[in-house]
Design an enzyme around this catalytic site. Sequence first.
Site, PDB file in Angstrom:
ATOM      1  CG  ASN A 127      -0.258  -0.403   2.430  1.00 22.10           C
ATOM      2  OD1 ASN A 127       0.885  -1.102   2.742  1.00 22.10           O
ATOM      3  ND2 ASN A 127      -1.099   0.200   3.633  1.00 22.10           N
ATOM      4  CD  GLU A 165      -1.527   4.796   4.507  1.00 22.32           C
ATOM      5  OE1 GLU A 165      -0.845   5.694   5.317  1.00 22.32           O
ATOM      6  OE2 GLU A 165      -1.943   3.717   5.021  1.00 22.32           O
ATOM      7  CB  CYS A 173      -5.433  -1.546  -1.362  1.00 24.39           C
ATOM      8  SG  CYS A 173      -6.630  -0.879  -0.433  1.00 24.39           S
ATOM      9  CD  GLU A 175      -5.290  -6.208  -1.008  1.00 24.01           C
ATOM     10  OE1 GLU A 175      -4.649  -4.899  -0.717  1.00 24.01           O
ATOM     11  OE2 GLU A 175      -5.997  -6.573  -0.198  1.00 24.01           O
ATOM     12  CB  CYS A 203     -10.793  -2.729   0.921  1.00 16.99           C
ATOM     13  SG  CYS A 203     -10.346  -2.066  -0.784  1.00 16.99           S
ATOM     14  CB  CYS A 212      -8.746  -4.756  -3.287  1.00 15.93           C
ATOM     15  SG  CYS A 212      -7.627  -3.492  -3.077  1.00 15.93           S
TER      16      CYS A 212
HETATM   17  N1  THU Z   1      -5.233  -1.379   2.507  1.00 15.11           N
HETATM   18  C1  THU Z   1      -4.754  -2.599   1.811  1.00 15.11           C
HETATM   19  O1  THU Z   1      -3.501  -2.111   1.433  1.00 15.11           O
HETATM   20  N2  THU Z   1      -5.427  -3.649   1.489  1.00 15.11           N
HETATM   21  C2  THU Z   1      -6.691  -3.760   1.727  1.00 15.11           C
HETATM   22  O2  THU Z   1      -7.511  -4.344   0.959  1.00 15.11           O
HETATM   23  C3  THU Z   1      -7.208  -3.069   3.008  1.00 15.11           C
HETATM   24  C4  THU Z   1      -6.428  -1.710   3.359  1.00 15.11           C
HETATM   25  C5  THU Z   1      -4.345  -0.458   3.128  1.00 15.11           C
HETATM   26  C6  THU Z   1      -5.055   0.878   2.765  1.00 15.11           C
HETATM   27  C7  THU Z   1      -4.227   2.061   3.593  1.00 15.11           C
HETATM   28  O3  THU Z   1      -3.032   2.231   3.422  1.00 15.11           O
HETATM   29  C8  THU Z   1      -4.386   0.918   5.154  1.00 15.11           C
HETATM   30  O4  THU Z   1      -4.332  -0.297   4.569  1.00 15.11           O
HETATM   31  C9  THU Z   1      -5.187   1.141   6.052  1.00 15.11           C
HETATM   32  O5  THU Z   1      -6.472   1.192   5.477  1.00 15.11           O
END
Ligand code: THU
Length: 141
Positions: A42, A44, A53, A55, A90, A93
Site C-alpha cells: 500500500n 498512502e 491498496c 492488492e 477491501c 480490491c
Molecule cells: N489496505 C490495503 O492495502 N489493502 C486492503 O485491502 C485494505 C486496506 C491499506 C490501505 C491503507 O493504506 C491501510 O491499509 C489502512 O486502511
Amino acid sequence: MDYKELMRQAIEMRERAYTPYSGYQVGAALLSKSGTVYRGCNVENAAYSPGICAERTAFVKAVSEGEREFSAIAVIGGAAGGSLELAPPCGICRQVMREFCNPDTFEIVLGTGPEDYKVYTLSQLLPLSFGPENLEKQENV
Ligand code: THU
C-alpha cells in the site's frame, strides 16, 4: 510456486509499504497464470484518497506489463513494527480482482504467515458479483 512461497513474497513486499498516515502495512503477491509473481504494497498520500491498496498495486503492475490472467493472490497485513495479521481485501480490491479473474477459480490466500493461512475463492469473498460479462450484451460497448 506454492502458496507458502507466495505468502513469503507478500510478507517481503509488506516491508516496502508507505504508510505515514495509518501505519498499517499490507503486502500482496499476485501469481499470474504464466507463473510470474507481481508484488505490491500500500502507498498512502497526504491527501488520503489517492492512496492505493497493496492488492491493487500488484494488479496495476501486472496488467500494465500485459498480464491478463491470474490464478492466486496472497495478502498479509499488520501495524508497522507489530506482528503479521490476516488482512481481508477491501471491497474495491475484490471488485478489481473480479475484473480479471474467474471468481470460481481465482484463489485468495489469507493468514498470518506461511505456516498459517486459508485459501478462499473470489466467489466466497465477493458473492453475486458484477463483472465484465454483465456488460457483454450492451449495444453501446
Ligand atoms: N489496505 C490495503 O492495502 N489493502 C486492503 O485491502 C485494505 C486496506 C491499506 C490501505 C491503507 O493504506 C491501510 O491499509 C489502512 O486502511
